[in-house]
Motif scaffolding. Structure first.
Motif, PDB file in Angstrom:
ATOM      1  N   GLN A 168      -3.262  13.572  -4.794  1.00 39.35           N
ATOM      2  CA  GLN A 168      -2.967  13.853  -3.415  1.00 39.35           C
ATOM      3  C   GLN A 168      -4.496  13.098  -2.444  1.00 39.35           C
ATOM      4  O   GLN A 168      -4.790  12.815  -1.393  1.00 39.35           O
ATOM      5  CB  GLN A 168      -3.088  14.987  -3.420  1.00 39.35           C
ATOM      6  N   SER A 169      -5.901  13.664  -3.785  1.00 43.76           N
ATOM      7  CA  SER A 169      -6.902  13.300  -2.590  1.00 43.76           C
ATOM      8  C   SER A 169      -7.222  11.160  -3.236  1.00 43.76           C
ATOM      9  O   SER A 169      -8.417  11.642  -2.613  1.00 43.76           O
ATOM     10  CB  SER A 169      -8.259  14.346  -3.454  1.00 43.76           C
ATOM     11  N   ARG A 170      -6.573  10.986  -3.486  1.00 42.28           N
ATOM     12  CA  ARG A 170      -7.192   9.597  -4.719  1.00 42.28           C
ATOM     13  C   ARG A 170      -7.499   8.720  -3.851  1.00 42.28           C
ATOM     14  O   ARG A 170      -8.683   7.986  -3.346  1.00 42.28           O
ATOM     15  CB  ARG A 170      -6.582   8.764  -5.641  1.00 42.28           C
ATOM     16  N   PHE A 219       3.921  -0.164  -2.823  1.00 40.78           N
ATOM     17  CA  PHE A 219       3.602   0.442  -1.340  1.00 40.78           C
ATOM     18  C   PHE A 219       4.292  -1.047  -0.592  1.00 40.78           C
ATOM     19  O   PHE A 219       3.227  -2.325  -0.225  1.00 40.78           O
ATOM     20  CB  PHE A 219       3.040   1.468  -0.358  1.00 40.78           C
ATOM     21  N   PRO A 220       5.204  -1.336   0.168  1.00 42.57           N
ATOM     22  CA  PRO A 220       5.570  -2.624   1.035  1.00 42.57           C
ATOM     23  C   PRO A 220       5.217  -3.123   1.900  1.00 42.57           C
ATOM     24  O   PRO A 220       5.484  -3.144   3.007  1.00 42.57           O
ATOM     25  CB  PRO A 220       7.041  -2.669   1.308  1.00 42.57           C
ATOM     26  N   LEU A 270       6.335   6.876  -3.804  1.00 38.66           N
ATOM     27  CA  LEU A 270       5.064   7.472  -4.158  1.00 38.66           C
ATOM     28  C   LEU A 270       3.841   7.634  -3.029  1.00 38.66           C
ATOM     29  O   LEU A 270       3.315   6.464  -2.651  1.00 38.66           O
ATOM     30  CB  LEU A 270       3.840   6.387  -4.850  1.00 38.66           C
ATOM     31  N   ALA A 271       3.294   8.847  -4.007  1.00 36.49           N
ATOM     32  CA  ALA A 271       2.616   9.396  -2.878  1.00 36.49           C
ATOM     33  C   ALA A 271       1.047   8.885  -2.620  1.00 36.49           C
ATOM     34  O   ALA A 271       0.185   8.703  -1.212  1.00 36.49           O
ATOM     35  CB  ALA A 271       1.912  10.719  -2.883  1.00 36.49           C
ATOM     36  N   ILE A 282      -0.788  -0.035  -8.361  1.00 37.66           N
ATOM     37  CA  ILE A 282      -0.287   1.040  -9.708  1.00 37.66           C
ATOM     38  C   ILE A 282       0.101  -0.092 -10.231  1.00 37.66           C
ATOM     39  O   ILE A 282       1.589  -1.053 -10.476  1.00 37.66           O
ATOM     40  CB  ILE A 282       0.092   2.203  -9.689  1.00 37.66           C
ATOM     41  N   VAL A 283      -0.403  -0.409 -11.944  1.00 42.04           N
ATOM     42  CA  VAL A 283      -0.266  -1.438 -12.449  1.00 42.04           C
ATOM     43  C   VAL A 283      -0.184  -0.183 -14.682  1.00 42.04           C
ATOM     44  O   VAL A 283      -0.975   0.488 -14.556  1.00 42.04           O
ATOM     45  CB  VAL A 283      -1.652  -2.259 -12.755  1.00 42.04           C
TER      46      VAL A 283
END
Length: 323
Positions: A168-170, A219-220, A270-271, A282-283
């Protein structure tokens, strides 16, 4: 005196500040949970509870020492934060114009997916590979290689899973260090019923050819989509296989492919991705539930090839972006 963001020490100082704030918050919440002390009067009430230890029981003395240690730790952390802000070396401060400071390379925050510790709600070590190794260890191995790719063009700041940064903090941390992009490294899995079957099939079984390959999740949003496409193109150019099984009509999959791509998926839920104000992807490097690909993904040479390809994709993105 304002801190110059062009300085090479800027991300370092901000990272220290972030961790001090995070640890201070954890200590404060821990004290409140144990003692029921309201936050605003915590230090005063802790001090009031501590009495001279002469004639008191051993348990009371231990409890008192813990209270004082708690206060001292939080105070030291806050003092360190003040020093970071006020006592920054002169060459970091803006005594001269920004134009006189050399342009620093864009920073890319690279996070190893998941956490080594299970103490944070919602975080875990990831899936288990076909060889029984938790995913976060694969993520750490690959993420660590990005540090060696830092150059005059791009500087990578790597955050291993062992730091146990809550997901949540990244995105917030990436923004704090002044990152221009965020990449989180993961390794893929499959649904539980397929996982058990993959462990039992022969090496010639078509399942092993289907449940494999890399995928990218995004995210698009325009900048993130550009970053995702550039990384996908670089991975395909390096002859890595694109994963398509996430489109399967089974529970837990049914992911929507981004139009014009082969392995980039629209992940609005995805948050990490939807909370990021900078381009973020994300890979998934490959499928560690597949015994054949699991062996490849443990090979250091194969890991270097993955990192090289992702690095080339990131370079291409900044060429488009004009830095």
């Amino acid at each position: 005196m304002p801190i110059n963001r062009q300085s090479s020490l800027w991300p370092f100082l901000n990272t220290i500040a972030y961790y001090c704030q995070l640890l201070s918050t954890r200590l404060r919440h821990s004290a409140v949970e144990r003692g029921g002390v309201p936050e605003r009067s915590r230090s005063i009430r802790i001090a009031a509870r501590v009495k001279p230890t002469f004639g008191t029981s051993r348990l009371t003395r231990i409890s008192n020492r813990k209270c004082w240690n708690q206060c001292l730790t939080v105070t030291v952390l806050r003092a360190l934060l003040l020093c970071i802000v006020c006592l920054t070396p002169e060459h970091v401060c803006a005594n001269s114009s920004v134009d006189s400071v050399p342009q620093s390379p864009p920073i890319v925050a690279v996070f190893a997916g998941h956490t080594e510790s299970l103490q944070w709600h919602g975080n875990h070590q990831g899936i288990k590979s076909a060889s029984g190794i938790p995913e976060y260890r694969y993520n750490d191995n690959v993420a660590a290689l990005f540090a060696k790719r830092s150059s005059r063009d791009i500087r990578y700041m790597v955050f291993p899973a062992g730091l146990n940064i809550p997901y949540q903090s990244r995105a917030e941390l990436a923004a704090i260090i002044g990152a221009r992009a965020l990449v989180e490294i993961h390794h893929d899995g499959v649904q539980p019923d397929i996982y058990s079957r993959l462990l039992q099939v022969r090496k010639t079984d078509p399942m092993l050819s289907f449940y494999r390959g890399f995928s990218i999740h995004v995210f698009p949003r325009a900048p993130s989509l550009t970053l995702a496409r550039d990384i996908e193109d670089a991975l395909l150019a390096a002859c890595f296989s694109a994963s398509t099984y996430h489109q399967e009509d089974v529970s837990g999959e049914r992911m929507k492919l981004v139009p014009g791509t082969k392995a980039t998926y629209d992940r609005q839920g995805l948050a990490l991705l939807n909370s990021s104000n900078i381009p973020a992807v994300i890979v998934e490097c490959g499928c560690i539930a597949n015994p054949v690909e699991d062996k490849l993904l443990k090979d250091p040479n194969y890991q270097h090839r993955i990192v090289d390809a992702v690095h080339h994709g990131v370079q291409r993105f900044f060429e488009h972006d004009g830095r």
